[in-house]
Design an enzyme around this catalytic site. Structure first.
Site, mmCIF file in Angstrom:
data_model
loop_
_atom_site.group_PDB
_atom_site.id
_atom_site.type_symbol
_atom_site.label_atom_id
_atom_site.label_comp_id
_atom_site.label_asym_id
_atom_site.label_seq_id
_atom_site.Cartn_x
_atom_site.Cartn_y
_atom_site.Cartn_z
ATOM 1 N N GLU A 1 4.409 31.916 -4.058
ATOM 2 C CA GLU A 1 4.648 33.358 -4.100
ATOM 3 C C GLU A 1 4.846 33.858 -5.525
ATOM 4 O O GLU A 1 4.386 34.956 -5.879
ATOM 5 C CB GLU A 1 5.879 33.715 -3.266
ATOM 6 N N CYS B 1 12.167 32.651 -3.136
ATOM 7 C CA CYS B 1 10.926 33.437 -3.160
ATOM 8 C C CYS B 1 11.052 34.723 -2.352
ATOM 9 O O CYS B 1 10.384 35.713 -2.646
ATOM 10 C CB CYS B 1 9.772 32.600 -2.626
ATOM 11 N N ALA C 1 -9.821 -10.936 8.238
ATOM 12 C CA ALA C 1 -10.128 -11.937 7.215
ATOM 13 C C ALA C 1 -10.743 -13.151 7.888
ATOM 14 O O ALA C 1 -10.594 -13.361 9.096
ATOM 15 C CB ALA C 1 -8.860 -12.342 6.463
ATOM 16 N N SER D 1 -10.786 -11.990 2.481
ATOM 17 C CA SER D 1 -10.804 -10.680 3.150
ATOM 18 C C SER D 1 -11.483 -9.586 2.343
ATOM 19 O O SER D 1 -11.659 -8.478 2.840
ATOM 20 C CB SER D 1 -9.370 -10.235 3.470
ATOM 21 N N TRP E 1 -14.721 -7.974 0.473
ATOM 22 C CA TRP E 1 -14.263 -6.711 1.063
ATOM 23 C C TRP E 1 -14.886 -6.601 2.447
ATOM 24 O O TRP E 1 -16.092 -6.781 2.587
ATOM 25 C CB TRP E 1 -14.681 -5.520 0.203
ATOM 26 N N ARG F 1 -3.979 7.586 -0.068
ATOM 27 C CA ARG F 1 -2.872 7.153 -0.914
ATOM 28 C C ARG F 1 -2.298 8.323 -1.710
ATOM 29 O O ARG F 1 -1.077 8.446 -1.864
ATOM 30 C CB ARG F 1 -3.356 6.076 -1.895
ATOM 31 N N THR G 1 1.907 -9.758 2.072
ATOM 32 C CA THR G 1 0.711 -9.136 1.510
ATOM 33 C C THR G 1 0.762 -9.126 -0.010
ATOM 34 O O THR G 1 -0.227 -9.411 -0.691
ATOM 35 C CB THR G 1 0.556 -7.705 2.042
ATOM 36 N N ARG H 1 -6.196 5.296 -7.698
ATOM 37 C CA ARG H 1 -7.121 5.009 -8.791
ATOM 38 C C ARG H 1 -8.108 6.156 -8.950
ATOM 39 O O ARG H 1 -9.076 6.260 -8.191
ATOM 40 C CB ARG H 1 -7.840 3.692 -8.531
ATOM 41 N N GLU I 1 -0.207 -0.243 3.966
ATOM 42 C CA GLU I 1 -1.323 -1.183 3.844
ATOM 43 C C GLU I 1 -0.705 -2.563 3.931
ATOM 44 O O GLU I 1 -0.208 -3.096 2.947
ATOM 45 C CB GLU I 1 -2.063 -0.979 2.527
#
Length: 373
Positions: A59, A91, A169, A175, A177, A191, A203, A214, A304
């Site tokens: 605003e 506001c 996997a 695993s 890609w 992300r 993991t 990225r 993930e």
């Protein structure tokens, strides 16, 4: 009574406000993404969107652009104007002081402490108010903020990827890609919308990921944000195995390690510890861990993780949304499954989902679904 012509105009300008709000979905956390359009004599005289917590709200940007033309104009806002002093002034006071004649609001503020107060303040100032236009679209902009305000828990999105036969996997652990480049680029967008990326110690120790957004992998066709707000990384580490020699710590964004007891100082020099309750089996209580994240203003968690943690999240009934990528490959019966759940004896006990979207992302299929309660 709103005329058909006015209703048509309201739809047009609120649609524009929603477009503006979407620009902030990667950068505003922990604040919600909000857009505002100011219209006078059927022309837009000011518009703005909230860009970053601590900076002016939508605003304010719109009013600055409109200047004196805001007087007797209509303001279209995707979320009820704030009525309290936070990082920035209210506001709703800015709109009142600008002497707008009318305010159209997509949805009421979900924060129970302030919900409705801005609307009442506008009414008290004899400003016409319309609430609820495109509310569903406005809610979709800020699932994490809304969920945290209403439940004191973050909104949890679980990302899974597998082959056509549901494997993640090969039996030897290879695993990368399974999915193609387009799907991996798509993950960067998810992300970037998150306040935190959650995974387990297994993991991290096996894959040694950085778990960051990225920009160089950003997909074509989606506008890049003005800047990239890196989500914090959250690691469930009930056995105190995380150490400093991991790629996680190559990125400056904080790492939160969730444990049930404090670890020796030498093992967490670069971590922020969260001590959560233990469940009946001595593992991290995921509900309590998420509650601790909400207290730290984490609205949206993107996960993930491996099969064990994914299964634990579903078993704990804390998952709000599944984002699943299915690759165009078959890995075979000895390969690893993507989610570890309790063995079922009846089909009626199986997890069921409402599928919201199914589409191709490159050569892979992406499914967005919500668990059925």
């Amino acid at each position: 009574m709103i005329s058909l012509a006015q209703d048509k105009h309201d739809h047009l300008y609120m649609h524009r406000a929603l477009e503006l709000a979407r620009k902030g979905r990667f950068t505003t956390g922990p604040n919600p993404a909000v857009g505002c359009v100011i219209v006078k004599d059927a022309s837009i005289v000011g518009e703005g969107w909230h860009q970053k917590a601590g900076e002016p709200h939508a605003e304010v940007f719109a009013l600055r652009q409109a200047g004196t033309q805001a007087k007797h104009a209509t303001a279209y806002v995707t979320l009820e104007p704030c009525s309290h002093q936070g990082r920035t002034p209210p506001c709703v006071d800015a709109l009142i002081n600008a002497e707008v004649a009318r305010v159209v609001i997509a949805m009421q503020d979900p924060n129970p402490v302030v919900s409705g107060r801005g609307i009442h303040k506008l009414h008290d100032a004899d400003i016409e108010v319309r609430v609820g236009l495109f509310e569903t679209a406005a809610r979709a902009l800020n699932p994490g903020f809304i969920h945290r305000m209403q439940t004191q828990l973050p909104y949890v999105r679980v990302k899974l990827a597998s082959s056509l036969d549901g494997r993640t996997a090969l039996s030897n652990g290879v695993s990368q890609w399974i999915t193609g480049a387009a799907a991996r680029a798509d993950v960067q967008v998810w992300r970037a919308q998150a306040d935190a990326i959650l995974t387990g110690a297994d993991t991290v120790l096996v894959d040694n990921p950085r778990l960051n957004v990225r920009p160089e992998q950003w997909p074509n066709g989606i506008e890049k944000p003005l800047f990239f707000k890196q989500p914090v990384r959250v690691i469930i580490d009930g056995k105190n195995r995380i150490h400093d020699d991991l790629r996680l710590f190559e990125v400056e964004t904080p790492v939160f390690v969730v444990r049930t007891t404090e670890a020796p100082a030498s093992r967490h020099r670069h971590c922020h510890e969260i001590i959560a309750k233990a469940d009946s089996q001595g593992r991290v209580d995921l509900h309590d861990a998420l509650k601790e994240l909400a207290l730290r203003e984490i609205n949206l968690v993107w996960t993930e993780c491996g099969a064990q943690l994914a299964g634990a999240l579903f078993n704990a009934q804390v998952v709000n949304e599944l984002v699943y990528y299915q690759a165009n490959k078959v890995l075979g019966s000895d390969a690893r499954s993507m989610i570890a759940l309790q063995e079922l004896t009846q089909l009626d006990d199986a997890l069921s989902f409402n599928v919201l979207e199914r589409r191709m992302v490159g050569e892979d299929i992406r499914v967005i679904a919500q668990p059925m309660k």
